[in-house]
Design a protein around this motif. Structure first.
Motif, PDB file in Angstrom:
ATOM      1  N   ASP A  97      -9.400  -1.230  -9.408  1.00 40.46           N
ATOM      2  CA  ASP A  97      -8.793  -0.345  -8.416  1.00 40.46           C
ATOM      3  C   ASP A  97      -7.255  -0.766  -8.388  1.00 40.46           C
ATOM      4  O   ASP A  97      -6.361  -0.077  -8.169  1.00 40.46           O
ATOM      5  N   GLU A  98      -6.920  -2.058  -8.129  1.00 36.12           N
ATOM      6  CA  GLU A  98      -6.008  -2.639  -7.981  1.00 36.12           C
ATOM      7  C   GLU A  98      -4.962  -2.387  -9.043  1.00 36.12           C
ATOM      8  O   GLU A  98      -3.944  -2.065  -8.780  1.00 36.12           O
ATOM      9  N   TRP A  99      -5.437  -2.475 -10.301  1.00 33.30           N
ATOM     10  CA  TRP A  99      -4.680  -2.087 -11.426  1.00 33.30           C
ATOM     11  C   TRP A  99      -4.190  -0.793 -11.532  1.00 33.30           C
ATOM     12  O   TRP A  99      -2.831  -0.495 -11.698  1.00 33.30           O
ATOM     13  N   PHE A 100      -4.948   0.126 -11.277  1.00 32.05           N
ATOM     14  CA  PHE A 100      -4.756   1.584 -11.387  1.00 32.05           C
ATOM     15  C   PHE A 100      -3.852   1.843 -10.098  1.00 32.05           C
ATOM     16  O   PHE A 100      -2.809   2.666 -10.346  1.00 32.05           O
ATOM     17  N   ARG A 101      -3.844   1.244  -8.881  1.00 30.07           N
ATOM     18  CA  ARG A 101      -2.979   1.485  -7.903  1.00 30.07           C
ATOM     19  C   ARG A 101      -1.781   1.182  -8.070  1.00 30.07           C
ATOM     20  O   ARG A 101      -0.654   1.832  -7.626  1.00 30.07           O
ATOM     21  N   ALA A 102      -1.394  -0.042  -8.833  1.00 30.46           N
ATOM     22  CA  ALA A 102      -0.343  -0.372  -9.285  1.00 30.46           C
ATOM     23  C   ALA A 102       0.544   0.041 -10.492  1.00 30.46           C
ATOM     24  O   ALA A 102       1.540  -0.172 -10.486  1.00 30.46           O
ATOM     25  N   ALA A 103      -0.334   0.626 -11.282  1.00 26.61           N
ATOM     26  CA  ALA A 103       0.225   1.164 -12.524  1.00 26.61           C
ATOM     27  C   ALA A 103       1.180   2.331 -12.316  1.00 26.61           C
ATOM     28  O   ALA A 103       0.701   3.346 -11.326  1.00 26.61           O
ATOM     29  N   PRO A 104       2.544   2.442 -12.515  1.00 26.92           N
ATOM     30  CA  PRO A 104       3.163   3.452 -12.402  1.00 26.92           C
ATOM     31  C   PRO A 104       2.859   4.971 -12.838  1.00 26.92           C
ATOM     32  O   PRO A 104       3.431   5.838 -12.170  1.00 26.92           O
ATOM     33  N   GLU A 105       2.151   5.033 -13.740  1.00 25.34           N
ATOM     34  CA  GLU A 105       1.631   6.339 -14.506  1.00 25.34           C
ATOM     35  C   GLU A 105       0.625   6.895 -13.750  1.00 25.34           C
ATOM     36  O   GLU A 105       0.049   7.944 -14.037  1.00 25.34           O
ATOM     37  N   TRP A 106      -0.126   6.232 -12.705  1.00 25.87           N
ATOM     38  CA  TRP A 106      -1.180   6.708 -12.054  1.00 25.87           C
ATOM     39  C   TRP A 106      -0.752   6.986 -10.450  1.00 25.87           C
ATOM     40  O   TRP A 106      -0.094   6.184 -10.063  1.00 25.87           O
ATOM     41  N   ARG A 107      -1.453   8.046 -10.009  1.00 30.28           N
ATOM     42  CA  ARG A 107      -1.323   8.106  -8.602  1.00 30.28           C
ATOM     43  C   ARG A 107      -2.808   8.407  -7.826  1.00 30.28           C
ATOM     44  O   ARG A 107      -3.420   9.451  -8.421  1.00 30.28           O
ATOM     45  N   PRO A 108      -2.852   7.912  -6.543  1.00 36.86           N
ATOM     46  CA  PRO A 108      -4.142   8.100  -6.120  1.00 36.86           C
ATOM     47  C   PRO A 108      -4.126   9.482  -5.315  1.00 36.86           C
ATOM     48  O   PRO A 108      -3.128   9.640  -4.773  1.00 36.86           O
ATOM     49  N   ILE A 109      -5.098  10.385  -5.587  1.00 37.80           N
ATOM     50  CA  ILE A 109      -5.232  11.461  -4.924  1.00 37.80           C
ATOM     51  C   ILE A 109      -6.125  11.326  -3.690  1.00 37.80           C
ATOM     52  O   ILE A 109      -5.846  11.867  -2.373  1.00 37.80           O
ATOM     53  N   LYS A 110      -7.040  10.617  -3.578  1.00 42.15           N
ATOM     54  CA  LYS A 110      -7.840  10.310  -2.342  1.00 42.15           C
ATOM     55  C   LYS A 110      -8.497   8.925  -2.499  1.00 42.15           C
ATOM     56  O   LYS A 110      -9.108   8.489  -3.397  1.00 42.15           O
ATOM     57  N   SER A 111      -8.232   8.214  -1.340  1.00 43.31           N
ATOM     58  CA  SER A 111      -8.774   6.871  -1.199  1.00 43.31           C
ATOM     59  C   SER A 111      -9.746   6.533   0.058  1.00 43.31           C
ATOM     60  O   SER A 111      -9.429   6.920   0.954  1.00 43.31           O
ATOM     61  N   THR A 112     -10.931   6.236  -0.200  1.00 39.07           N
ATOM     62  CA  THR A 112     -11.834   5.788   0.853  1.00 39.07           C
ATOM     63  C   THR A 112     -12.303   4.297   0.860  1.00 39.07           C
ATOM     64  O   THR A 112     -11.951   3.836  -0.153  1.00 39.07           O
ATOM     65  N   PRO A 113     -12.972   3.804   1.874  1.00 42.49           N
ATOM     66  CA  PRO A 113     -13.461   2.293   1.859  1.00 42.49           C
ATOM     67  C   PRO A 113     -14.266   2.124   0.730  1.00 42.49           C
ATOM     68  O   PRO A 113     -14.350   0.946   0.039  1.00 42.49           O
ATOM     69  N   THR A 114     -14.969   3.113   0.197  1.00 38.06           N
ATOM     70  CA  THR A 114     -15.736   3.079  -0.977  1.00 38.06           C
ATOM     71  C   THR A 114     -15.036   3.208  -2.141  1.00 38.06           C
ATOM     72  O   THR A 114     -15.440   2.528  -3.326  1.00 38.06           O
TER      73      THR A 114
END
Length: 507
Positions: A481-498
């Protein structure tokens, strides 16, 4: 209080266990990812016929795969068609309640006080409960109990020896529901071999001649050959062997791990084991029967893989029931505490006295679910998925971006258990992996689990091998999760505690 003749203790036991399981299993019975893809696979078989290749992942798409639990999956799909997950919970709770009510009734008929019976059955339930999930393996629990009862009864009543021929059709059905039939056949073969040895050594055994031994051989061979009575032939057996020989699963999949005496599930199991050993110690050596030793075998297997704990529990309850009247403890209680144990005190009742009330309760619940009437415990809308275990809070985003036919649909899931969830809820995606270890193989799954130590390198390597991912579903806060969140080519659509759902920025 004495129950009327038309209302048996079996009905009381069923209703108590049934309501308990419906309440406790509301989300707990759906904690296993197999529930989702088993249901989808059953629907797929009903629609298109028998599956012979992986239809769910892009990593193993088209690779040989046998849904070896196909009959159980069809049953799950059928229940789901009728009443969704509520009907599946109803089916699981009904099967388990019927099983434990039957075993409780057998123990009550020995003459033990109902309070003692309730305590022993409650301990058995607690021991087996960690593996209560809406999955075909519940049939194995019931079938193993039936095998243990058949063997225990034949062990002390020779006229019932021919009834063991019924084990052959049982194994034929069992083969198509769950691979646990191998444990059943192994149990049958072990007891048969023990009977022959006991007979030759002059010990108590139901065998009186070589003709009896020949009958047992016929049953054993018939049970073994029944495994070929399936639509996949030897491929079914091949699948079982792949799973059994994947020793790596003990390190990464909870139900395959060795028994952990420090875990919370272990305490009732150890208590049940002590109870069994105490009862066994009370049996005179001259009266000891081979089938009464089965719990020792399943206890040893439980230490190897904790998934066997539930089988140990039901086999132990059968053995304790069979042994009890032959123990010194039974003689002592009958003489000193007849209020707790009095042989012959169980008042006989017609079979229907144990059945009519449970049948009525189940019919009522099913009617409410079919009519979509929301009633706690027994009605529609009761079954749910724990949002702390499953990415239910991002399901709306998953559905919004779900690919249509022909669109890029590769979804990387950082948790293999998420694969089954997506397979059921958003089938437009092709997932990276799920928990079908017979498909991936042990070494591949181990590498996948350990890849979290270097998530970036793993993602790049996998994309080179399997193609570019368009979507990602991660457990929030994990290395992936931390890698995808930091990768410039990826964007989070929805994030929850789970969980967090990502797409490529170019998508």
């Amino acid at each position: 209080m004495t129950l009327p003749r038309w209302f048996g203790p079996g009905a009381v036991a069923f209703l108590l266990v049934w309501l308990l399981l419906l309440g406790a299993g509301r989300s707990r019975f759906f904690i296993d990812p197999g529930t989702f893809w088993h249901t989808t696979t059953g629907e797929l078989i009903l629609k298109d016929g028998f599956v012979r290749a992986d239809p769910y992942t892009f990593t193993f798409a088209g690779q040989w795969w046998v849904p070896y639990q196909w009959l159980g999956e069809i049953a799950m799909a059928g229940a789901h068609r009728v009443g969704g997950f509520d009907a599946q919970l109803l089916g699981a709770a009904t099967l388990l309640a019927a099983l434990f009510a039957w075993l409780a009734l057998r123990l009550w008929r020995t003459g033990l006080h109902p309070v003692v019976v309730a305590g022993v059955v409650a301990l058995t339930l607690a021991s087996a409960g960690s593996h209560f999930h809406v999955r075909p393996h519940l049939f194995t629990l019931a079938a193993m109990a039936a095998v243990a009862v058949a063997l225990a009864e034949a062990d002390v009543s020779r006229p019932k020896l021919k009834r063991l021929l019924l084990l052959i059709p049982l194994c034929a059905v069992w083969t198509n529901v769950h691979g646990g039939v191998l444990g059943g056949i192994g149990t049958i073969g072990s007891v048969f071999a023990g009977w022959v040895l006991a007979w030759k050594l002059g010990r108590p055994a139901p065998i009186k001649s070589w003709r009896d031994a020949g009958l047992l051989l016929l049953v054993a061979v018939g049970c073994g050959l029944s495994t070929l009575a399936n639509p996949y032939g030897t491929d079914m057996v091949k699948t079982w062997l792949v799973i059994m020989n994947a020793g790596e699963l003990r390190d990464i999949i909870a139900e395959h791990r060795p028994f952990d005496v420090t875990a919370s599930y272990a305490w009732p199991v150890l208590a049940l084991a002590l109870l069994y050993l105490l009862v066994l110690y009370g049996v005179k050596r001259s009266a000891l029967r081979v089938s009464w030793l089965l719990p020792l075998v399943w206890l040893a297997l439980s230490f190897s893989r904790c998934r066997h704990v539930s089988l140990f529990a039901v086999v132990t309850l059968v053995a304790v029931t069979a042994m009890w009247k032959h123990t010194r403890w039974a003689l002592w209680l009958a003489a000193r505490r007849p209020d707790l144990y009095q042989p012959g005190s169980a008042r006989p009742r017609p079979w229907w006295a144990h059945v009519w009330a449970p049948a009525l309760a189940v019919a009522l619940a099913l009617g409410l679910q079919v009519a979509r009437v929301p009633v706690p415990l027994i009605g529609s809308g009761w079954a749910t998925h724990d949002p702390n275990a499953w990415p239910v809070d991002v399901l709306d985003a998953l559905k919004e971006y779900e690919p249509r036919a022909g669109e890029p649909n590769r979804l990387f899931n950082s948790e293999y258990i998420y694969g089954g969830f997506v397979i059921y809820h958003a089938p437009g995606y092709k997932v990276f992996v799920d928990d079908r270890c017979e498909l991936t193989g042990g070494p591949w799954l181990v590498n996948y689990v350990h890849a979290a130590e270097a998530p970036g390198a793993a993602v790049n390597d996998w994309q080179d091998r399997y193609g570019r991912f368009e979507f990602a579903l991660t457990r929030t806060g994990t290395p992936f999760d931390e890698w995808f969140r930091a990768a410039p080519e990826w964007r989070p659509i929805k994030s929850t505690p789970t969980a967090t759902f990502y797409t490529r920025r170019s998508h």
